[in-house]
Scaffold this motif. Structure first.
Motif, PDB file in Angstrom:
ATOM      1  N   LEU A   1      -9.571   4.488  13.675  1.00 47.65           N
ATOM      2  CA  LEU A   1      -8.424   4.894  12.858  1.00 47.65           C
ATOM      3  C   LEU A   1      -7.683   3.682  12.295  1.00 47.65           C
ATOM      4  O   LEU A   1      -7.243   3.701  11.135  1.00 47.65           O
ATOM      5  N   LEU A   2      -7.563   2.624  13.080  1.00 43.60           N
ATOM      6  CA  LEU A   2      -6.878   1.418  12.598  1.00 43.60           C
ATOM      7  C   LEU A   2      -7.662   0.725  11.489  1.00 43.60           C
ATOM      8  O   LEU A   2      -7.064   0.210  10.537  1.00 43.60           O
ATOM      9  N   VAL A   3      -8.977   0.721  11.585  1.00 45.52           N
ATOM     10  CA  VAL A   3      -9.800   0.138  10.515  1.00 45.52           C
ATOM     11  C   VAL A   3      -9.632   0.943   9.235  1.00 45.52           C
ATOM     12  O   VAL A   3      -9.460   0.377   8.149  1.00 45.52           O
ATOM     13  N   ILE A   4      -9.662   2.263   9.339  1.00 45.77           N
ATOM     14  CA  ILE A   4      -9.456   3.122   8.159  1.00 45.77           C
ATOM     15  C   ILE A   4      -8.066   2.875   7.578  1.00 45.77           C
ATOM     16  O   ILE A   4      -7.901   2.745   6.359  1.00 45.77           O
ATOM     17  N   ASP A   5      -7.057   2.797   8.443  1.00 45.36           N
ATOM     18  CA  ASP A   5      -5.683   2.549   8.011  1.00 45.36           C
ATOM     19  C   ASP A   5      -5.574   1.216   7.281  1.00 45.36           C
ATOM     20  O   ASP A   5      -4.964   1.123   6.212  1.00 45.36           O
ATOM     21  N   LEU A   6      -6.188   0.189   7.843  1.00 43.52           N
ATOM     22  CA  LEU A   6      -6.152  -1.142   7.227  1.00 43.52           C
ATOM     23  C   LEU A   6      -6.850  -1.149   5.872  1.00 43.52           C
ATOM     24  O   LEU A   6      -6.357  -1.764   4.911  1.00 43.52           O
ATOM     25  N   MET A   7      -7.975  -0.461   5.776  1.00 37.66           N
ATOM     26  CA  MET A   7      -8.697  -0.394   4.493  1.00 37.66           C
ATOM     27  C   MET A   7      -7.864   0.329   3.428  1.00 37.66           C
ATOM     28  O   MET A   7      -7.815  -0.104   2.277  1.00 37.66           O
ATOM     29  N   LEU A   8      -7.220   1.410   3.828  1.00 35.45           N
ATOM     30  CA  LEU A   8      -6.361   2.122   2.877  1.00 35.45           C
ATOM     31  C   LEU A   8      -5.170   1.271   2.458  1.00 35.45           C
ATOM     32  O   LEU A   8      -4.762   1.299   1.286  1.00 35.45           O
ATOM     33  N   LEU A   9      -4.601   0.507   3.398  1.00 34.93           N
ATOM     34  CA  LEU A   9      -3.508  -0.413   3.060  1.00 34.93           C
ATOM     35  C   LEU A   9      -3.971  -1.434   2.030  1.00 34.93           C
ATOM     36  O   LEU A   9      -3.256  -1.727   1.059  1.00 34.93           O
ATOM     37  N   LEU A  10      -5.144  -1.985   2.237  1.00 29.82           N
ATOM     38  CA  LEU A  10      -5.695  -2.982   1.324  1.00 29.82           C
ATOM     39  C   LEU A  10      -5.937  -2.389  -0.063  1.00 29.82           C
ATOM     40  O   LEU A  10      -5.544  -2.974  -1.078  1.00 29.82           O
ATOM     41  N   ILE A  11      -6.548  -1.222  -0.106  1.00 29.10           N
ATOM     42  CA  ILE A  11      -6.824  -0.553  -1.387  1.00 29.10           C
ATOM     43  C   ILE A  11      -5.524  -0.217  -2.105  1.00 29.10           C
ATOM     44  O   ILE A  11      -5.392  -0.455  -3.315  1.00 29.10           O
ATOM     45  N   ALA A  12      -4.546   0.322  -1.383  1.00 32.12           N
ATOM     46  CA  ALA A  12      -3.265   0.683  -1.998  1.00 32.12           C
ATOM     47  C   ALA A  12      -2.557  -0.552  -2.553  1.00 32.12           C
ATOM     48  O   ALA A  12      -1.989  -0.511  -3.653  1.00 32.12           O
ATOM     49  N   ALA A  13      -2.582  -1.653  -1.814  1.00 38.21           N
ATOM     50  CA  ALA A  13      -1.934  -2.887  -2.286  1.00 38.21           C
ATOM     51  C   ALA A  13      -2.641  -3.431  -3.524  1.00 38.21           C
ATOM     52  O   ALA A  13      -1.987  -3.890  -4.478  1.00 38.21           O
ATOM     53  N   LEU A  14      -3.962  -3.386  -3.541  1.00 36.00           N
ATOM     54  CA  LEU A  14      -4.707  -3.831  -4.728  1.00 36.00           C
ATOM     55  C   LEU A  14      -4.383  -2.957  -5.937  1.00 36.00           C
ATOM     56  O   LEU A  14      -4.148  -3.458  -7.040  1.00 36.00           O
ATOM     57  N   LEU A  15      -4.363  -1.646  -5.736  1.00 36.67           N
ATOM     58  CA  LEU A  15      -4.042  -0.732  -6.840  1.00 36.67           C
ATOM     59  C   LEU A  15      -2.609  -0.925  -7.324  1.00 36.67           C
ATOM     60  O   LEU A  15      -2.355  -0.923  -8.539  1.00 36.67           O
ATOM     61  N   GLU A  16      -1.677  -1.086  -6.393  1.00 34.82           N
ATOM     62  CA  GLU A  16      -0.272  -1.265  -6.773  1.00 34.82           C
ATOM     63  C   GLU A  16      -0.065  -2.569  -7.527  1.00 34.82           C
ATOM     64  O   GLU A  16       0.760  -2.646  -8.434  1.00 34.82           O
ATOM     65  N   THR A  17      -0.825  -3.591  -7.174  1.00 33.55           N
ATOM     66  CA  THR A  17      -0.674  -4.892  -7.823  1.00 33.55           C
ATOM     67  C   THR A  17      -1.357  -4.944  -9.180  1.00 33.55           C
ATOM     68  O   THR A  17      -0.769  -5.431 -10.150  1.00 33.55           O
ATOM     69  N   TYR A  18      -2.583  -4.440  -9.253  1.00 33.45           N
ATOM     70  CA  TYR A  18      -3.392  -4.663 -10.458  1.00 33.45           C
ATOM     71  C   TYR A  18      -3.571  -3.450 -11.352  1.00 33.45           C
ATOM     72  O   TYR A  18      -3.816  -3.604 -12.546  1.00 33.45           O
ATOM     73  N   LEU A  19      -3.449  -2.242 -10.843  1.00 31.44           N
ATOM     74  CA  LEU A  19      -3.659  -1.055 -11.667  1.00 31.44           C
ATOM     75  C   LEU A  19      -2.353  -0.391 -12.091  1.00 31.44           C
ATOM     76  O   LEU A  19      -2.144  -0.128 -13.283  1.00 31.44           O
TER      77      LEU A  19
END
Length: 177
Positions: A147-165
């Protein structure tokens, strides 16, 4: 993993979050939300990581109570910010600001709260069934790691989307001051 138990925790957290969003949206804001259209990836990721990590830790310590506090704080403010943007600009502009990263980030917030609640419920069940053996803790540890790995991956994806998209999707017909 006890998928049924985690699914129930996720659904409960989702329902609570949605209620808090609408409460925040119904609040008539006196302050105005001004979105940052040039966000920094490191700032967004590190801030969200800290918040989500502390939420999981404090939720486990408080037997899930902090998950509810997290959901209230995050979704009440999200509803308030959305309403503020709709009032200040338009529904299209408000939606365009949150559309790029919001879906992933919202799912990630539900997941974070559900992780804290799940671990608490799991520990309570272990106490009630008096299953304080090595296998129970290993199972909990494995489930938590996944669950923590999934959470971390979603955090990373959300931060990338918020920054660049997200900044490129914002309806530019309104100028934010």
């Amino acid at each position: 993993m006890k998928l049924k138990m985690f699914s129930i925790c996720f659904i409960i957290c989702s329902a609570i979050g949605i209620v808090f969003f609408f409460l925040g949206f119904l609040l008539l804001p006196k302050e105005q939300f001004s979105p940052d259209l040039q966000p920094s990836f490191i700032t967004i990721f590190s801030t969200n990581f800290e918040i989500h990590f502390l939420t999981i830790v404090f939720s486990i310590i408080s037997f899930g109570l902090f998950s509810i506090i997290f959901l209230f704080e995050q979704f009440f403010y999200l509803g308030f910010a959305f309403h503020s943007l709709v009032t200040k600009t338009s529904l299209k502009t408000a939606y365009s600001y949150f559309a790029g990263h919001g879906i992933v980030e919202v799912i990630n917030m539900f997941l974070t709260a559900a992780i804290g609640l799940y671990v608490s419920v799991y520990i309570i069940i272990m106490i009630r069934k008096k299953e304080f053996n090595k296998n129970s803790f290993i199972t909990l540890g494995k489930n938590l790691l996944i669950l923590l790995v999934i959470d971390l991956m979603l955090l990373l994806i959300a931060a990338l989307l918020e920054t660049y998209l997200s900044p490129s999707l914002v309806d530019k017909s309104y100028i934010f001051s």
